[in-house]
Design a protein around this motif. Structure first.
Motif, PDB file in Angstrom:
ATOM      1  N   GLU A   9       0.829  -1.211   0.000  1.00 24.84           N
ATOM      2  CA  GLU A   9       0.000   0.000   0.000  1.00 24.84           C
ATOM      3  C   GLU A   9       0.862   1.260   0.000  1.00 24.84           C
ATOM      4  N   ALA A  12       2.192   1.708  -3.499  1.00 22.01           N
ATOM      5  CA  ALA A  12       1.114   2.180  -4.378  1.00 22.01           C
ATOM      6  C   ALA A  12       0.783   3.646  -4.100  1.00 22.01           C
ATOM      7  N   ASP A  13       0.733   4.028  -2.814  1.00 20.17           N
ATOM      8  CA  ASP A  13       0.439   5.418  -2.462  1.00 20.17           C
ATOM      9  C   ASP A  13       1.509   6.384  -2.983  1.00 20.17           C
ATOM     10  N   LEU A  14       2.730   5.898  -3.089  1.00 18.98           N
ATOM     11  CA  LEU A  14       3.809   6.722  -3.639  1.00 18.98           C
ATOM     12  C   LEU A  14       3.753   6.787  -5.161  1.00 18.98           C
ATOM     13  N   GLY A  15       2.866   5.995  -5.752  1.00 17.59           N
ATOM     14  CA  GLY A  15       2.717   5.994  -7.197  1.00 17.59           C
ATOM     15  C   GLY A  15       3.833   5.278  -7.929  1.00 17.59           C
ATOM     16  N   LEU A  16       4.483   4.358  -7.240  1.00 14.50           N
ATOM     17  CA  LEU A  16       5.595   3.631  -7.850  1.00 14.50           C
ATOM     18  C   LEU A  16       5.141   2.254  -8.310  1.00 14.50           C
ATOM     19  N   PRO A  17       5.550   1.845  -9.495  1.00 16.15           N
ATOM     20  CA  PRO A  17       5.271   0.464  -9.903  1.00 16.15           C
ATOM     21  C   PRO A  17       6.118  -0.482  -9.049  1.00 16.15           C
TER      22      PRO A  17
END
Length: 108
Positions: A9, A12-17
């Motif tokens: 999570e 994902a919250d950091l916007g990293l794949p």
């Protein structure tokens, strides 16, 4: 919710794949099993239960040497280094009992 779900999570919250994140896990107990499974490289400790050591890629005695090894190539100073300090001049002790002073015998 386990540690693997939590770290997923955060990524994902950091916007990293996830495939662009190199994930290392250090854990010594059963609650670390899911994180070890999700990590690219996992580490347990010699005092960990057998199940945890079996799930890890490597068994360690200490985190510090491994962290140094993992971060050595990527290490960059966070701030400029300060110039070295000048050596301290040892001053003559003015304590009444100079011979027994905590600083040692009086010097020049």
């Amino acid at each position: 919710v386990d540690k693997a779900t939590g770290i997923a999570e955060v990524i994902a919250d950091l916007g990293l794949p996830r495939e662009e994140v190199r994930l290392y896990s250090f854990g010594d107990s059963w609650n670390d099993l899911a994180l070890h499974a999700a990590a690219d490289r996992s580490y347990a400790f010699g005092w960990s239960p057998d199940e945890v050591m079996d799930a890890a890629d490597e068994v360690l005695e200490s985190v510090a040497p491994t962290l140094r090894r993992l971060t050595c190539a990527a290490r960059r100073p966070l701030r400029p280094r300060r110039p070295p300090r000048a050596p301290r001049v040892r001053r003559r002790c003015r304590h009444p009992s100079r011979d027994r002073c905590h600083r040692g015998p009086a010097s020049g």
